[in-house]
Design a protein around this motif. Structure first.
Motif, short mmCIF file in Angstrom:
data_model
loop_
_atom_site.label_atom_id
_atom_site.label_comp_id
_atom_site.label_asym_id
_atom_site.label_seq_id
_atom_site.Cartn_x
_atom_site.Cartn_y
_atom_site.Cartn_z
N ILE A 14 0.84 -1.20 0.00
CA ILE A 14 0.00 0.00 0.00
C ILE A 14 0.88 1.25 0.00
CG2 ILE A 14 -1.68 1.34 1.32
CD1 ILE A 14 -2.84 -1.32 2.33
N GLY A 15 1.93 1.21 0.83
CA GLY A 15 2.85 2.36 0.88
C GLY A 15 3.45 2.66 -0.47
N SER A 16 3.81 1.61 -1.22
CA SER A 16 4.45 1.85 -2.52
C SER A 16 3.47 2.48 -3.50
CB SER A 16 5.07 0.56 -3.06
OG SER A 16 4.05 -0.35 -3.41
N TYR A 18 1.30 4.79 -2.65
CA TYR A 18 1.32 6.23 -2.34
C TYR A 18 2.67 6.88 -2.66
CZ TYR A 18 -3.19 5.46 -0.16
OH TYR A 18 -4.50 5.15 0.06
N ASP A 19 3.73 6.07 -2.71
CA ASP A 19 5.03 6.62 -3.13
C ASP A 19 4.94 7.19 -4.54
OD1 ASP A 19 6.70 6.37 -0.98
OD2 ASP A 19 7.38 4.35 -1.49
N CYS A 20 4.05 6.63 -5.35
CA CYS A 20 3.92 7.08 -6.73
C CYS A 20 3.41 8.52 -6.82
CB CYS A 20 2.99 6.16 -7.52
SG CYS A 20 3.52 4.44 -7.48
N ILE A 21 2.82 9.03 -5.73
CA ILE A 21 2.39 10.43 -5.73
C ILE A 21 3.62 11.32 -5.84
CG2 ILE A 21 1.35 12.26 -4.33
CD1 ILE A 21 -0.36 10.04 -3.02
N LEU A 22 4.63 10.99 -5.06
CA LEU A 22 5.84 11.81 -5.03
C LEU A 22 6.78 11.47 -6.17
CD1 LEU A 22 6.43 11.73 -1.18
CD2 LEU A 22 5.52 13.61 -2.53
N PRO A 24 6.32 9.59 -9.62
CA PRO A 24 5.45 8.89 -10.57
C PRO A 24 6.16 7.75 -11.31
CG PRO A 24 5.16 11.26 -10.76
CD PRO A 24 6.31 11.05 -9.83
N HIS A 167 -6.79 2.45 -2.51
CA HIS A 167 -5.49 3.11 -2.44
C HIS A 167 -5.05 3.58 -3.82
CE1 HIS A 167 -5.32 1.90 1.70
NE2 HIS A 167 -5.60 0.66 1.34
N ARG A 170 -7.13 6.70 -4.47
CA ARG A 170 -6.72 7.85 -3.67
C ARG A 170 -5.39 8.40 -4.17
NH1 ARG A 170 -7.03 5.42 0.81
NH2 ARG A 170 -9.09 5.84 1.65
N ILE A 174 -4.89 12.14 -5.45
CA ILE A 174 -3.96 13.05 -4.77
C ILE A 174 -2.87 13.50 -5.74
CG2 ILE A 174 -2.24 13.27 -2.93
CD1 ILE A 174 -3.88 11.32 -1.25
N GLY A 175 -2.35 12.55 -6.52
CA GLY A 175 -1.30 12.89 -7.48
C GLY A 175 -1.76 13.93 -8.49
N ILE B 15 -5.02 2.51 7.14
CA ILE B 15 -3.98 3.19 6.37
C ILE B 15 -4.62 4.21 5.43
CG2 ILE B 15 -2.18 2.88 4.62
CD1 ILE B 15 -1.57 0.14 5.91
N TYR B 19 -4.11 8.57 4.77
CA TYR B 19 -3.88 9.33 3.54
C TYR B 19 -5.05 10.27 3.21
CZ TYR B 19 0.19 6.41 2.84
OH TYR B 19 1.40 5.79 2.99
N VAL B 22 -4.30 13.88 3.82
CA VAL B 22 -3.53 14.71 2.90
C VAL B 22 -4.43 15.79 2.31
CG1 VAL B 22 -2.31 14.75 0.69
CG2 VAL B 22 -1.89 12.89 2.31
N LEU B 23 -5.61 15.38 1.84
CA LEU B 23 -6.52 16.34 1.22
C LEU B 23 -7.42 17.00 2.26
CD1 LEU B 23 -7.47 14.41 -2.04
CD2 LEU B 23 -5.75 16.18 -1.73
N HIS B 166 3.34 5.34 6.88
CA HIS B 166 2.18 5.99 6.28
C HIS B 166 1.95 7.36 6.88
CE1 HIS B 166 1.51 2.24 4.24
NE2 HIS B 166 1.54 1.59 5.40
N ARG B 169 4.63 9.54 5.28
CA ARG B 169 4.36 9.87 3.88
C ARG B 169 3.20 10.87 3.78
NH1 ARG B 169 3.89 4.94 2.50
NH2 ARG B 169 5.91 4.24 1.80
N ILE B 173 3.53 14.51 2.06
CA ILE B 173 2.73 14.92 0.90
C ILE B 173 1.88 16.13 1.29
CG2 ILE B 173 0.97 14.24 -0.78
CD1 ILE B 173 1.92 11.32 -0.36
N LEU B 176 3.84 19.22 1.01
CA LEU B 176 4.01 19.66 -0.37
C LEU B 176 2.81 20.49 -0.83
CD1 LEU B 176 5.51 16.75 -2.48
CD2 LEU B 176 6.49 18.99 -2.02
N PHE B 177 1.62 19.98 -0.51
CA PHE B 177 0.42 20.75 -0.83
C PHE B 177 0.50 22.12 -0.18
CE2 PHE B 177 -1.75 16.87 -2.20
CZ PHE B 177 -2.53 17.36 -3.21
N ARG B 287 2.01 13.32 -14.45
CA ARG B 287 1.36 12.42 -15.39
C ARG B 287 0.71 13.15 -16.55
NH1 ARG B 287 1.45 10.25 -10.13
NH2 ARG B 287 1.24 12.45 -9.78
#
Lengths: 381, 380
Positions: A14-16, A18-22, A24, A167, A170, A174-175, B15, B19, B22-23, B166, B169, B173, B176-177, B287
């Motif tokens: 799951i953590g990985s 969300y890592d993709c937000i920071l 990509p 996840h 989300r 978020i990204g 978890i 997250y 964040v928003l 978590h 992170r 994040i 950053l926002f 992206r």
């Protein structure tokens, strides 16, 4: 399969996501890990425009180049059709793994080019898709291919994807928002870069937080402002002290109680005067109340240039000839007809003729009217 | 109940709730409360301190409303409970550390923070997790354990280790926002203060942002208009030029050479104004999201006569306020007689002031004053 997965492994997986937000670029390794964990054949993260039917695969795991390239372009419409067409696609819930063979009967697939030409040769006989985003830009989804060797998808694989689906959604949301925010911030930074005046953002200790393009040039030249060990200063020590004091005052007045800018006289290195303006900034973030560094914006008038007149614009508006436009500009700068004659290598009488035409065409009667007119059409930034 | 007992679905939900913050930062208490319940703690707190040492963002659960004030009052003796001011700086990020491991319980009884804050709540241990640590920021999560609930054992610490990455992170994040939001707020405020009208537009001239001056111009439809959210001009010819200029800006991908396109227009009263179209650099972010805004359009503001910074003129040339006023009216193009009438003084007085202005500024003619004024005119 997921029921067998340890809590630690699930948490990491799951953590990985969300890592993709920071970062990509991590989508590929993340999707590869999920594909492996769930024992599926391949995976693509794609965006489809439901109106134009064009699609694009942003990340592909376990798919060959032709599959990745042509899914969106050549087979864009077929990929949508196999799911029952755009309208049917609208009806699928987000964040829920949907099995293609449960959505549309396999018997209908044989007529579908995408299935016949791309899936059958690759021994793919089903697909599980998690729809993530549906907005004006189109439909974003993560799709897992199911190879014939795997048999039917099975409830345990679906259960695993069901755990991960929120996840994925989300993280993509978020990204996307973070990208948007970053883009907006960059746009504003650049708009300030366009301003001809120097703009320096400073903290309460006059430390430089940001300088726009024009201020950067001034700082490099040390004229009329300079960067002294990271702090904003002027070439004159007294003015520097006044500037530091004005910045401190701005920082302390904070809040929007009475935001008044403070003006500081300064001189260029050649002695000509210029204006420096210190404008207090809101220091509290609207989001969290966090205090930010920039306490004031310092504006520095651009060099000792006279206000720039757009020659073309004037000529267009008043149908001035190039010579008349030039005379106009010099008069506005405060030159006498004799001086203008000297500068342009013309006779004084010629200058007077030009000037009278300028008066006539602009409807002005006096030199000061021309100055007022010019201030109207001086380039705004 | 410890982490190893959590069902995968429940773990995933907990978890996810982290997250969500964040928003929606206001959801932090919910996310923390989940962890508190799951691992059997009594209280929790999440704080991010900025470089000033101020606790800037803060969320807590299980604490009385006046707890924070109490804690702040005794905050100077808090570091001692953790082995001194620098001790917490050496704990690895995401790794829970117990107060009872950092200093012996026997030493706490004398500590004012313990006696005033922790003791009365029956809290006999704290698990702390450093989440963010850089030159400007320290972010921490802390969970309080009540004496009646026993010791924080290794299984509970394992549970915290499950949530720590978590928390970290999500805080990162979120920050950053925060940073982008601050940049947007600051730079739009600077843009707001500019005297010229400023409009940010997309490729199709859609108005993305307008500063105060531009908003006023748009609401008066003078000299710029908004038609269906698109920037336009009333006259057909300059309107076409504007469309071309923005399209050109959109195609100018790099904007390496930033050249503005100037468009002359007339205000409703016939007086002239000028529009400047400047291309903004286009970039692809993340992206493949394309930046919408392609150009900044600046519009010269209405014919306000140049306002001289009186205090600056006084400092630079030792001008009195009366002299500054005469200076201002002269450069607006008034004759001494007109000025006398406007200010309600005699013409002779005006001439005296004017003489002083010439003397003090070293100017010989009215035109020199105009030139001087243009140099010290306010930029915003």
């Amino acid at each position: 399969m997921m029921p067998m997965i340890t809590r630690e492994r699930l948490s990491d997986l799951i953590g990985s996501i969300y890592d993709c937000i920071l970062v990509p670029e991590r989508w590929e390794s993340t999707l590869a890990a999920v594909t492996e964990q769930t024992g599926l054949s391949n995976c693509v993260l794609s965006m489809h425009n439901t109106r134009t039917k064009a699609g694009q695969i942003h990340v592909g795991v376990g798919v060959d180049e032709a599959f990745q390239e042509e899914a969106g372009v050549k087979y864009g419409a077929a990929v949508l059709d196999i799911w029952g067409g755009p309208q049917r696609l609208e009806s699928f819930p987000l964040e829920e793994p949907i099995v293609q063979s449960q959505a549309t009967p396999r018997s209908t697939w044989l007529a579908n080019d995408w299935y016949r030409e791309m899936c059958i040769p690759r021994k793919l006989h089903d697909c599980v898709t998690i729809f993530l985003v549906r907005d004006s830009h189109g439909l974003g989804a993560i799709a897992f291919g199911v190879g014939e060797d795997l048999g039917e998808v099975g409830e345990d694989r679906l259960a695993a994807l069901r755990v991960l689906a929120p996840h994925f959604r989300r993280a993509v949301t978020i990204g996307g928002l973070l990208d948007q925010q970053a883009g907006t911030a960059a746009t504003f930074v650049e708009a300030i870069d366009c301003v001809a005046a120097g703009v320096v953002l400073v903290d309460e200790g006059a430390e430089i937080v940001h300088a726009n393009a024009s201020a950067d040039t001034m700082l490099r030249a040390g004229n009329p402002i300079s960067d002294r060990n990271g702090r904003l200063a002027t070439s004159n020590s007294i003015t520097s002290d006044v500037l530091a004091e004005a910045i401190l005052q701005s920082a302390q007045c904070d809040a929007s109680l009475e935001r008044r800018s403070i003006n500081i006289p300064a001189r260029h290195s050649d002695g000509t005067p210029t204006a420096i303006q210190v404008l207090p900034l809101q220091q509290r973030s609207p989001r969290s109340g966090l205090k930010q560094r920039a306490a004031a914006a310092v504006f520095v008038a651009k060099s000792a240039d006279p206000p720039r007149l757009p020659g073309d614009a004037l000529s267009l508006l008043y149908k001035l000839t190039p010579a008349e436009a030039k005379v106009f500009e010099l008069v506005v700068e405060g030159k006498t007809p004799a001086e203008i004659a000297g500068l342009l290598a013309l006779k004084v009488t010629t200058v007077r003729t030009h000037l009278s035409r300028v008066f006539e065409k602009t409807g002005c009667a006096r030199q000061s009217d021309l100055v007022a007119l010019a201030s109207n059409v001086t380039l705004p930034v | 109940m410890t982490a190893s007992d959590i069902a995968p679905e429940r773990l995933s939900d907990l978890i996810g709730a982290i997250y969500d913050c964040v928003l929606a930062p206001e959801s932090w208490p919910t996310a923390l409360e989940n962890i508190v319940e799951e691992l059997g703690f009594a209280t929790s707190a999440l704080s991010v301190h900025d470089h000033t040492g101020e606790a800037t963002s803060f969320a807590s659960t299980g604490l009385e409303p006046d707890w924070l004030q109490l804690a702040l009052r005794h905050s100077t003796s808090l570091p001692e409970l953790w082995g001194g001011p620098g001790a917490i700086l050496h704990v690895p990020l995401e790794e829970p550390i117990l107060q009872s491991e950092a200093t012996p319980r026997s030493t706490w009884r004398e500590n004012p923070y313990y006696r005033a804050v922790l003791g009365p709540m029956g809290i006999h241990d704290i698990a702390m997790i450093p989440l963010v640590r850089d030159s400007r920021t320290l972010g921490l999560a802390a969970f309080g354990q009540r004496e009646i609930d026993g010791e924080v054992d290794e299984r509970v610490k394992d549970g915290l280790r499950l949530f720590a990455p978590h928390l970290r992170r999500a805080v990162t994040i979120g920050r950053l926002f925060e940073q982008h939001a601050m940049a947007i707020a600051t730079f739009s405020e600077v843009l707001e203060s500019i005297a010229a009208g400023a409009v940010l537009v997309d490729e199709a001239l859609g108005i993305v942002h307008a500063n105060a001056t531009a908003r006023r111009m748009l609401s008066n439809s003078d000299p710029i208009l908004s038609r269906g959210g698109k920037l336009c001009l009333s006259a057909a010819l300059p309107n076409a030029v504007l469309g071309d200029a923005v399209r050109q800006a959109a195609q100018n991908e790099s904007a390496m050479e930033r050249r503005s396109i100037d468009i002359p227009v007339r205000r409703n009263d016939g007086s002239p104004a000028v529009l400047q179209v400047l291309p903004l650099r286009r970039r692809t972010i993340g992206r493949a999201v394309e930046q919408r805004t392609v150009a900044a359009v600046f519009v010269s503001s209405a014919a306000d006569p140049p306002r001289l910074p009186a205090d600056a003129m006084a400092l630079l040339f030792g001008l009195t306020p009366a002299e500054v006023r005469v200076f201002e009216l002269i450069i607006e193009g008034m004759t001494p007689a007109e000025i006398a009438q406007q200010l309600g003084v005699t013409v002779a007085t005006v001439r005296t002031h004017l003489g002083r202005v010439f003397e003090k500024t070293g100017c010989a003619r009215q035109a020199d004053l105009v030139a001087l004024a243009s140099k010290v005119t306010l930029t915003v």
